[in-house]
Enzyme design. Sequence first.
Site, PDB file in Angstrom:
ATOM      1  NE  ARG A   1      -3.513  -2.251   2.840  1.00  0.00           N
ATOM      2  CZ  ARG A   1      -3.212  -3.418   3.401  1.00  0.00           C
ATOM      3  NH1 ARG A   1      -1.968  -3.619   3.868  1.00  0.00           N
ATOM      4  NH2 ARG A   1      -4.107  -4.378   3.493  1.00  0.00           N
TER       5      ARG A   1
ATOM      6  CE  LYS B   1      -5.799  -0.839   5.347  1.00  0.00           C
ATOM      7  NZ  LYS B   1      -7.135  -1.068   4.736  1.00  0.00           N
TER       8      LYS B   1
ATOM      9  CG  HIS C   1      -5.058   0.908  -3.110  1.00  0.00           C
ATOM     10  ND1 HIS C   1      -4.084   1.505  -2.346  1.00  0.00           N
ATOM     11  CD2 HIS C   1      -5.786   0.165  -2.246  1.00  0.00           C
ATOM     12  CE1 HIS C   1      -4.240   1.140  -1.086  1.00  0.00           C
ATOM     13  NE2 HIS C   1      -5.262   0.320  -0.991  1.00  0.00           N
TER      14      HIS C   1
ATOM     15  NE  ARG D   1      -3.264  -3.382  -1.442  1.00  0.00           N
ATOM     16  CZ  ARG D   1      -2.679  -4.214  -0.583  1.00  0.00           C
ATOM     17  NH1 ARG D   1      -1.363  -4.348  -0.595  1.00  0.00           N
ATOM     18  NH2 ARG D   1      -3.393  -4.919   0.278  1.00  0.00           N
TER      19      ARG D   1
ATOM     20  CG  HIS E   1      -5.929  -8.647   1.118  1.00  0.00           C
ATOM     21  ND1 HIS E   1      -6.155  -8.934  -0.214  1.00  0.00           N
ATOM     22  CD2 HIS E   1      -5.901  -7.293   1.199  1.00  0.00           C
ATOM     23  CE1 HIS E   1      -6.255  -7.809  -0.900  1.00  0.00           C
ATOM     24  NE2 HIS E   1      -6.101  -6.801  -0.062  1.00  0.00           N
TER      25      HIS E   1
ATOM     26  CE1 TYR F   1      -6.672  -5.883  -6.698  1.00  0.00           C
ATOM     27  CE2 TYR F   1      -6.669  -7.188  -4.681  1.00  0.00           C
ATOM     28  CZ  TYR F   1      -6.590  -5.967  -5.326  1.00  0.00           C
ATOM     29  OH  TYR F   1      -6.430  -4.823  -4.586  1.00  0.00           O
TER      30      TYR F   1
END
Length: 300
Positions: A149, A173, A246, A249, A272, A281
């Site tokens: 990210r 995150k 993004h 990414r 993720h 994706y």
Amino acid sequence: MKSEREFINDFLQYLMIEKNCSSYTIEHYEKDILDFTSFLKQQAIEGFAAVSYVLVRHYLVVLHEKKYARNTVARKISALRSFFRFLNREKVMEENPFAMASLPKKAKRLPQFLYTEELEKLFNVSDLETPIGQRNQAILELLYGTGIRVSECCKIQIRDVDLKMEIALIKGKGKKERYVPVGSFAKESIERYLADGRKVLLEKTENKTDSLFLNYKGEPLSARSVRDILNKLIEESSLTIHISPHVLRHTFATHMLNEGADLRAVQELLGHAQLSSTQVYTHVTKDHLKKIYNNTHPRA
């Protein structure tokens, strides 16, 4: 009793320290709350404690009349729901007026990505004889080469990158950390930048920093600055598309999966928590479908 601004500041501190939210998320939450605060003033409502579910319904109507996209409305309501949950915790009010507000169903859109030809144009824009050009090229190669990210890219310290081992430690995150491989193109670009461009940029300030990517003043680069850099590079490459922060990414994940990468592996690389986040994706490009058809169908 604290002022509305003080309550908002407390909430933003809570997001930053306890929830470890990105600066990008905090910025949008603040804007969404301030927009609602302006609405309250227009309705002559004094203080957050006076907000009712009826008023929330009225606010939803106002957002609809302003023709906000469903995703934007969903984000605003989600931000306000979190804010009023925080006010509940702080005993400012007993009920959360946003608790019963239903979020509009988000529009399902495939992630935008770049084709190989578009990437080539983008990678040929930067002037590698200048510190800024070397930095921009290293950012491009790292974002596309690892799928990290933009916010994670800005957190990288020099010590987090081991170019001999060709890996980088990424702080994601929720304070989660993961290692990602650094490809040959990204490695070459970072080596060039560290040997030359970064040293020049660091001379612009007396404040020494270990941040990998620096701005023209020699200070750590912000996520907003990276977005501005990407937009400028897109413009200079004469690409006629508008990309989100993004996009590299998205491109990383799409290209990996189109070439047969394992979904679980891509999930780990992207950081993720849920596999469903990665499954978005698994769309394939028209070119890839045509390639499969030509290679496998007997009458192609």
